[in-house]
Design a protein around this motif. Structure first.
Motif, PDB file in Angstrom:
ATOM      1  N   LYS A  65     -99.017 -29.473  24.118  1.00 27.76           N
ATOM      2  CA  LYS A  65     -98.663 -29.113  22.775  1.00 27.76           C
ATOM      3  C   LYS A  65     -97.622 -28.132  22.422  1.00 27.76           C
ATOM      4  O   LYS A  65     -97.013 -27.508  23.367  1.00 27.76           O
TER       5      LYS A  65
ATOM      6  N   MET B 127     -93.877 -34.634  16.477  1.00 32.03           N
ATOM      7  CA  MET B 127     -94.335 -33.778  15.509  1.00 32.03           C
ATOM      8  C   MET B 127     -95.707 -33.825  15.482  1.00 32.03           C
ATOM      9  O   MET B 127     -96.416 -32.807  15.076  1.00 32.03           O
ATOM     10  N   ASN B 128     -96.314 -34.957  15.730  1.00 32.73           N
ATOM     11  CA  ASN B 128     -97.708 -34.821  15.798  1.00 32.73           C
ATOM     12  C   ASN B 128     -98.377 -34.096  16.921  1.00 32.73           C
ATOM     13  O   ASN B 128     -99.565 -33.851  16.981  1.00 32.73           O
ATOM     14  N   ARG B 129     -97.465 -33.578  17.674  1.00 35.92           N
ATOM     15  CA  ARG B 129     -98.144 -32.631  18.739  1.00 35.92           C
ATOM     16  C   ARG B 129     -97.840 -31.135  18.429  1.00 35.92           C
ATOM     17  O   ARG B 129     -98.043 -29.932  19.328  1.00 35.92           O
TER      18      ARG B 129
ATOM     19  N   LYS C  52     -89.035 -42.847  16.775  1.00 31.93           N
ATOM     20  CA  LYS C  52     -90.364 -42.876  17.064  1.00 31.93           C
ATOM     21  C   LYS C  52     -90.786 -41.652  18.053  1.00 31.93           C
ATOM     22  O   LYS C  52     -91.644 -41.011  18.156  1.00 31.93           O
TER      23      LYS C  52
ATOM     24  N   LYS D  76     -91.283 -38.832  15.626  1.00 30.20           N
ATOM     25  CA  LYS D  76     -92.447 -38.982  15.088  1.00 30.20           C
ATOM     26  C   LYS D  76     -93.681 -38.483  15.939  1.00 30.20           C
ATOM     27  O   LYS D  76     -94.906 -37.883  15.585  1.00 30.20           O
ATOM     28  N   SER D  77     -93.651 -38.907  17.211  1.00 34.36           N
ATOM     29  CA  SER D  77     -94.535 -38.614  18.105  1.00 34.36           C
ATOM     30  C   SER D  77     -94.651 -37.076  18.466  1.00 34.36           C
ATOM     31  O   SER D  77     -95.866 -36.551  18.803  1.00 34.36           O
TER      32      SER D  77
ATOM     33  N   LYS E  62     -92.004 -25.687  11.765  1.00 35.50           N
ATOM     34  CA  LYS E  62     -92.379 -27.175  11.940  1.00 35.50           C
ATOM     35  C   LYS E  62     -91.607 -28.040  10.816  1.00 35.50           C
ATOM     36  O   LYS E  62     -91.190 -28.952  11.174  1.00 35.50           O
TER      37      LYS E  62
ATOM     38  N   LYS F 231     -88.504 -30.754  11.473  1.00 34.55           N
ATOM     39  CA  LYS F 231     -88.606 -32.269  11.042  1.00 34.55           C
ATOM     40  C   LYS F 231     -87.143 -32.813  10.127  1.00 34.55           C
ATOM     41  O   LYS F 231     -86.545 -33.679  10.688  1.00 34.55           O
TER      42      LYS F 231
END
Length: 221
Positions: free
Chosen positions: A80, A121-123, A115, A118-119, A88, A92
């Motif tokens: 994480k 940022m989800n963490r 991609k 994107k992956s 954050k 981006k």
């Protein structure tokens, strides 16, 4: 406790530090070196040699501290990423902008794909200033306002093996958009400080603001 500098030591850019503490590997920042003189990527082999990354902490959103984050996050998707909520948002914007620049350079192969951003940022787990947060059972982190830019943090890590303070870039004086460094009294066992331009006298801020205004006026005219 063991500390390895993957980049950013005795150089400007590529800030990245691997901290081995309480049987966990913590990556402090993951920046890119900007310029053709050196490899843009920090020495990630040190991470492989030490068994990977368990968590990532980001001090602020400048590219010399986040530019290689999509690469390492793709390699270690279970780790994480902890940072301030404003960082954050800025991460981006800057990473997508960097991707656009890389894609527009014919002679350059992009370091990562959309991609991957994107992956990554989800963490990201956003944490407010001055809130102790457990990242592992025996390890807490707390962010303090570092000044510098919106969302910039100083990081205080407390664990069963000891405590560490990491400044990242910081500014002691308030700006028109960002307050200056704010720290309580801390007693870390180890302190790591960003010292870029630390041996220079800085220009008076009011003089620099006026110089910026004059340049803008000149451009408008």
């Amino acid at each position: 406790m063991n500390i390895s500098f993957l980049g950013g030591a005795c150089e400007v850019g590529g800030s990245s530090i691997l901290l081995k503490i309480s049987h966990k590997n913590i990556l402090l920042d993951c920046g890119i070196r900007q310029g053709a003189a050196k490899d843009p990527i920090p020495d990630f082999k040190i991470i492989q040699d030490n068994g990977g990354v368990d968590a990532i902490i980001i001090s602020h959103a400048h590219m010399d501290h986040i530019g290689c984050l999509p690469i390492i996050s793709k390699e270690y998707p279970m780790a994480k990423i902890y940072t301030n909520i404003m960082t954050k948002d800025l991460m981006k914007v800057l990473l997508y902008d960097s991707l656009k620049i890389m894609n527009n350079r014919e002679s350059e192969i992009p370091l990562y794909a959309e991609k991957d951003v994107k992956s990554m940022m989800n963490r990201v787990v956003p944490i407010n200033y001055m809130v102790e947060f457990n990242i592992f059972d025996d390890m807490k982190i707390c962010f303090y306002n570092a000044g510098h830019i919106a969302g910039a943090c100083c990081v205080y890590i407390k664990s069963s093996e000891g405590s560490l303070f990491y400044s990242g870039d910081f500014s002691l004086f308030s700006q028109r958009t960002v307050e200056g460094l704010k720290l309580p009294k801390l007693r870390p066992d180890i302190g790591i400080f960003e010292t870029t331009y630390g041996d220079r006298l800085h220009s008076n801020r009011e003089v620099e603001e006026q110089r910026l205004i004059d340049i803008i006026k000149e451009c408008i005219e």
